[in-house]
Design an enzyme around this catalytic site. Structure first.
Site, PDB file in Angstrom:
ATOM      1  CD  GLU A   1      21.405 -30.345  81.006  1.00  0.00           C
ATOM      2  OE1 GLU A   1      21.206 -31.110  80.051  1.00  0.00           O
ATOM      3  OE2 GLU A   1      21.412 -29.111  80.879  1.00  0.00           O
TER       4      GLU A   1
ATOM      5  CD  GLN B   1      35.111 -17.478  82.942  1.00  0.00           C
ATOM      6  OE1 GLN B   1      34.445 -16.810  82.171  1.00  0.00           O
ATOM      7  NE2 GLN B   1      36.435 -17.443  82.985  1.00  0.00           N
TER       8      GLN B   1
ATOM      9  CE1 TYR C   1      17.481 -20.980  95.996  1.00  0.00           C
ATOM     10  CE2 TYR C   1      18.732 -21.978  97.778  1.00  0.00           C
ATOM     11  CZ  TYR C   1      17.898 -22.103  96.685  1.00  0.00           C
ATOM     12  OH  TYR C   1      17.485 -23.354  96.266  1.00  0.00           O
TER      13      TYR C   1
END
Length: 188
Positions: free
Chosen positions: A137, A156, A170
């Site tokens: 974003e 970075q 996750y």
């Protein structure tokens, strides 16, 4: 937990395909053309922005709602450059595809070249065992239009490795953004 060096990043990219495509050193030029650098740095990896953008627009006068996001609030742009309107934002994705190891948490920070122009790059952490293209974003905090360059460095990634594995990754949770390949909009 420790931050990982360029040697570790190169090893993980080669052995575990952590970053694809991968540049083992900083890339600053393409022939005679100067670029905003990308590739492996001392303690991180500078990612590039792909040429697919979603530029926010208020033409539908809708409310921005992360639980019911209206995709019509974006204009799709495919180009080597993207102009972000004043005080607005755009979404994009990395050129690089990431496969984050189970003992690693990845944090993204914007590059100073953009920050010094009032362009803020925001990315949430890449959690252990997440994989995909990273949705980026770009917020234009200025009262002027701002330009983003595709296929050049924009942010970075810093890699932190824990001394123990997390209990639930996750992937274990079945995260909703697992394996994303394009510019991915919010979903509840």
């Amino acid at each position: 937990m420790s931050i990982k060096s360029d040697k570790w990043i190169r090893r993980m990219a080669q052995q575990q395909r952590m970053i694809e495509p991968f540049a083992p050193t900083q890339v600053k030029r393409e022939g005679e053309r100067r670029l905003i650098s990308w590739g492996t740095s001392s303690y991180g990896y500078d990612v590039r922005c792909a040429n697919e953008f979603k530029v926010f627009t208020n033409i539908n006068s809708t409310i921005v709602d992360p639980k019911a996001f209206d995709a019509r609030s974006f204009v799709d742009v495919v180009a080597d450059e993207c102009i972000i309107p004043p005080n607005s934002f755009a979404l994009a994705r990395t050129v690089e595809y990431f496969r984050i190891p189970r003992k690693v948490l990845t944090i993204c920070l914007g590059k100073s070249t953009y920050a010094r122009c009032g362009i803020i790059v925001n990315v949430t952490p890449l959690e252990p065992e997440w994989e995909g293209h990273v949705t980026l974003e770009f917020s234009n905090t200025t009262p002027l239009p701002a330009r983003i360059y595709a296929n050049e460095g924009v942010a970075q990634m810093l890699f932190f490795e824990s001394d123990e594995e997390c209990e639930t990754s996750y992937k274990d949770r079945g995260g909703k953004y697992m394996g994303q390949t394009g510019v991915t909009l919010p979903s509840a």
